[in-house]
Each structure stands twice: as C-alpha cells, then as structure tokens.
Design a protein around this motif. Structure first.
Motif, short mmCIF file in Angstrom:
data_model
loop_
_atom_site.label_atom_id
_atom_site.label_comp_id
_atom_site.label_asym_id
_atom_site.label_seq_id
_atom_site.Cartn_x
_atom_site.Cartn_y
_atom_site.Cartn_z
N UNK A 247 0.79 -1.26 0.09
CA UNK A 247 0.06 0.17 0.11
C UNK A 247 0.97 1.23 -0.01
N UNK A 248 2.06 1.11 0.61
CA UNK A 248 2.95 2.23 0.48
C UNK A 248 3.64 2.36 -1.05
N UNK A 249 3.05 3.34 -1.79
CA UNK A 249 3.55 3.46 -3.22
C UNK A 249 3.99 4.98 -3.33
N UNK A 250 4.42 5.19 -4.55
CA UNK A 250 5.14 6.34 -4.89
C UNK A 250 4.11 7.48 -4.71
N UNK A 251 2.94 7.62 -5.06
CA UNK A 251 2.01 8.75 -4.82
C UNK A 251 1.56 8.90 -3.20
N UNK A 252 1.72 7.81 -2.44
CA UNK A 252 1.52 8.32 -0.93
C UNK A 252 2.90 8.78 -0.60
N UNK A 253 4.05 8.18 -1.13
CA UNK A 253 5.38 8.82 -0.58
C UNK A 253 5.31 10.30 -0.96
N UNK A 254 5.17 10.64 -2.14
CA UNK A 254 4.94 12.07 -2.61
C UNK A 254 4.13 12.90 -1.95
N UNK A 255 2.73 12.54 -1.55
CA UNK A 255 1.81 13.09 -0.85
C UNK A 255 2.35 13.46 0.53
N UNK A 256 3.13 12.34 1.12
CA UNK A 256 3.72 12.76 2.34
C UNK A 256 4.64 13.70 2.50
N UNK A 257 5.72 13.71 1.35
CA UNK A 257 6.90 14.61 1.50
C UNK A 257 6.37 15.96 1.24
N UNK A 258 5.42 16.22 0.17
CA UNK A 258 5.01 17.60 -0.15
C UNK A 258 4.30 18.20 0.82
N UNK A 259 3.56 17.20 1.42
CA UNK A 259 2.79 17.86 2.87
C UNK A 259 3.70 18.28 3.83
N UNK A 260 4.81 17.70 3.99
CA UNK A 260 5.80 18.17 5.02
C UNK A 260 6.29 19.37 4.65
N UNK A 261 6.71 19.55 3.33
CA UNK A 261 7.33 20.77 2.72
C UNK A 261 6.44 21.92 2.99
N UNK A 262 5.11 21.84 2.93
CA UNK A 262 4.03 22.73 2.91
C UNK A 262 3.88 22.77 4.42
N UNK A 263 4.42 22.38 5.40
CA UNK A 263 4.41 22.46 6.83
C UNK A 263 3.06 21.70 7.51
N UNK A 264 2.73 20.56 6.88
CA UNK A 264 1.47 19.87 7.16
C UNK A 264 1.91 18.43 7.59
N UNK A 265 1.88 17.96 8.69
CA UNK A 265 2.33 16.76 9.07
C UNK A 265 0.97 15.60 9.15
N UNK A 266 1.23 14.70 7.96
CA UNK A 266 0.02 13.75 8.10
C UNK A 266 0.33 12.47 8.27
N UNK A 267 -0.42 11.79 8.83
CA UNK A 267 -0.36 10.31 9.25
C UNK A 267 0.57 10.16 10.38
N UNK A 268 0.70 11.06 11.49
CA UNK A 268 1.53 10.58 12.11
C UNK A 268 1.26 9.51 13.36
N UNK A 269 1.99 8.64 13.54
CA UNK A 269 1.78 7.38 14.67
C UNK A 269 2.35 7.97 15.89
N UNK A 270 1.45 7.90 16.75
CA UNK A 270 1.87 8.27 18.17
C UNK A 270 1.22 7.00 19.08
N UNK A 271 2.13 6.55 19.94
CA UNK A 271 1.67 5.52 21.00
C UNK A 271 1.65 6.43 22.24
N UNK A 272 0.60 6.06 22.96
CA UNK A 272 0.27 6.88 24.20
C UNK A 272 1.22 6.47 25.31
N UNK A 273 1.61 7.18 26.07
CA UNK A 273 2.72 7.14 27.14
C UNK A 273 2.83 5.88 27.86
N UNK A 274 1.56 5.51 28.60
CA UNK A 274 1.61 4.27 29.36
C UNK A 274 2.00 3.03 28.56
N UNK A 275 1.25 2.88 27.28
CA UNK A 275 1.71 1.91 26.59
C UNK A 275 3.05 1.94 26.04
#
Length: 395
Positions: free
Chosen positions: A352-380
């Motif tokens: 599912x990780x393909x070039x369109x998803x990677x480009x979208x991710x990188x270009x979003x970061x360039x624009x200052x937008x963090x997408x699809x961040x993965x965060x594990x809660x502190x206790x876990x």
C-alpha cells in the motif's frame, strides 16, 4: 459483515471487526487504521519521481526515510536506509536530529519507531491502511483473556510472554508488563533461552510458526511440547491439563505471505531446478522449514545470497518484492534466484505504500503539514519500551 482471520481454511473463525470503507473510516481498536485524508497524486503522473526528489531535497536533514525490504522498488529508491523492522526502528532512534521519520513499512513498525525515538521526533506512515494481518491476529483484549485462562489453569506464574516484533504496541506493552521480552526472527532463540531461564513456559505471540520452528528446530523441543492457543475458541481450545503439560503456548497467528509456501512448492522447485538451494524464512510452516536447506531472517537471506558462489541456484521463500530485487542484483554473478512458489505473492498491506503516497507525504511536510503521524500513548509506550529494552539486553 465480519472480517475473517484464520490460519487454516477449513477452520474459519470470525473476528468481531466491522468491514470499514477504505479511506473513510478507522477502527482505533485495530492494529491499523484505514483513514487517509488528502488528495493523492495520480499514480500515472510521469513527474512523480522528480516530485519526490524535489520534496526530499527541500526537506534535507529534517526528514529521514526508512524503507523495509518488502517495499516496492519505486519506494526503496528514496529510502535513506533499508532493513527489517527492528533494524529500521533502531536506525530511526540513531538519528535524533531528524525531525520527521517517514516509515515506509507497516503500522506496527512505525509504532516501534515512535517508541524508540525522541519526543520531539514525529513518525509518519504514508498510508495508514498499511497494516499487518499477523499483528491484527492478536488484540489486547484477546491476550488479556488468554492470560485469564492461564491464571485459571494455575500456570500463569510459570509463563513468560515472548512477542514477535511483528505485533502491535499494545501487545508489546502487555509483554513488558508481564515480565517478557520482544524477539525478531534473527534472535528468537536467544529470546526463548532467556525466557526459559525466567520461567517454565513461554506464551509466544503472535506467529505460531516462528515460535514452533525456533523451539523445535533450534532448541530441541518436540512438537508435543507445543500447543496452539486459538483466541476464537473457549479457553483457547485447550484444556487445563494441556496447558500444564505444554512448554510452548503458541498463539494462533501467521504471516499471510510466508504461510502460503507448502511442501508442494518445495517439491516442485526441486524437480524443476536440479541442485537448487531452498532458503526460507522461519515464519513458514514447520514442514516447509524442515524440508528447506537453509532457514533464516530477511537479513540472513540477503547475506546468504551475497556469500553464495557464482552460478548457484536458489529458491527463496519470502516476500516477492525482495526476491525479485535480489534476483536482479545478483544476475550479473550468474546466480539463479527464483521465488519458491509459482503463485505471485506480494505482501498486500506492505504494497500500500507506493510512490503517490510517498510524494503526498513529503510534499505535505514541505508545506508544513504533518500527515498520518503515528503516536503511541505514554503508558503503552513505557511498558512496550521495557519489553524492547529487555531484548536489547539479551546476551
């Protein structure tokens, strides 16, 4: 409607997960989500490669791209490092200056990276639907129920949980909370040796095949020492007597890719290619592992082919993207490398990780937008990190 996750097609056991509309809904109780906000570039866009290069160059040292061995070639091209799941998580932890960690893999890998990296670093998965069917086969609720069964059977105090790296953060946290450790396919024997020094029995999660193969092939236990706990059956489908007699309590999970290889695959390739070396991953079924010439982790497979003599012939039982890449890499050395099975078998969620998803991710970061961040809660995170640190401390 129900989603079915089974190891054997004749014993269908449903899980209580609703079928979600891809891209529009997410299940927070699942190991993976499916929501993917934003508009992706068209896969037919001829400028995707240049767009990826330009975005990555503009981000510079702020971004660190990790590429799992099973990723598509078009994604691997932009990875700063490649490796298996744990190597990549450690590589991420070794880059504290990288503000963004883009993990081209699957959900549990990104979770592990988030656990091992600093609080100021942000781990991103280009497509949240890139999950892992094996990791999904063990939920926190199911494992808690299993521990209750072990307690009622009077064996819980003798049991040390050992969880495969291919598990959710919740399962890693359960392992850490109950005095257990994490393992990879390359250090599973060391982890089991340690576990049996701590207790008399092991609960191995979530891949039954890696647990069984390590116990029987590498440690000298018998198949009779192993029982399979089925979370879809009352008491796991086991009696208290069976739990008391067992040394290895194997969770009924498996890899959808490695579980496809069969004895027919092995026999067929030996007939088609005389003198072929059969090399398989330890997530394969026990009879396939027993029939192979060599068995080892993804990193082991790569190193074995690097060291192989010119002109040698190899049938590889692991994910097709990697096998194809290795075949191309060593073609100049006249090494014949083929996929063990006749049926093409990619890891569908990894792909599912393909070039369109990677480009979208990188270009979003360039624009200052963090997408699809993965965060594990502190206790876990705290208990999962404890289990991972026990693994790091293994001799």
């Amino acid at each position: 409607m129900r989603v079915v996750t089974t190891a054997q097609p004749l014993d269908v056991q449903p899980t209580p997960l609703a079928l979600l509309l891809l891209g529009r809904e997410a299940d927070p109780k699942s190991e993976r989500g499916v929501e993917c906000p934003g508009d992706l570039p068209a896969p037919s866009d001829p400028d995707l490669v240049e767009r990826a290069r330009a975005a990555k160059a503009e981000l510079g040292d702020k971004v660190f791209v990790l590429g799992h061995h099973y990723q598509r070639d078009e994604v691997i091209e932009f990875a700063d490092v490649t490796g298996d799941s744990f190597k990549l998580a450690r590589d991420a932890a070794a880059r504290p200056d990288a503000e963004y960690i883009v993990f081209c893999g699957v959900h549990f890998m990104a979770e592990s990276a988030d656990i091992l990296t600093g609080d100021d670093q942000q781990v991103i998965l280009p497509d949240l639907a890139a999950g892992c069917s094996m990791a999904d086969m063990a939920t926190a609720e199911q494992v808690a129920d299993c521990w209750d069964v072990l307690t009622e059977a009077g064996v819980a105090e003798q049991v040390v949980p050992v969880s495969y790296m291919n598990s959710s953060a919740d399962i890693k946290a359960f392992t850490g909370k109950h005095g257990g450790t994490i393992c990879t396919s390359s250090n599973a024997k060391r982890a089991l040796d340690w576990a049996f020094e701590q207790g008399e029995k092991v609960l191995f999660l979530p891949d039954q095949h890696l647990g069984r193969n390590t116990a029987v092939r590498d440690m000298g236990l018998s198949l009779d020492d192993c029982v399979v706990y089925n979370p879809h059956k009352p008491n796991g489908g086991l009696t208290a007597e069976e739990l008391r007699a067992a040394k290895m309590i194997l969770w009924r999970g498996h890899c959808s890719v490695h579980g496809r290889f069969s004895m027919d695959s092995v026999n067929d390739v030996r007939e088609r290619i005389p003198g072929v070396n059969v090399l398989v991953h330890p997530e394969c079924k026990h009879e396939v592992v027993a029939a192979a010439d060599y068995v080892g982790s993804t990193e082991y497979i790569i190193k074995a082919l690097e060291a192989a003599p010119r002109g040698s012939k190899w049938a590889i039982g692991t994910e097709l993207n990697l096998v194809r890449r290795l075949a191309n890499r060593f073609a100049a050395e006249d090494k014949e490398i083929v996929f063990l099975d006749k049926t093409v078998c990619f890891c569908s969620t990894m792909n599912r990780i393909d070039l369109p998803h990677l480009v979208w991710t990188l270009e979003s970061l360039v624009a200052g937008k963090v997408v699809n961040r993965i965060q594990v809660d502190r206790e876990t995170e705290s208990f999962a990190k404890l289990a991972l640190e026990r693994m790091l401390a293994l001799p």
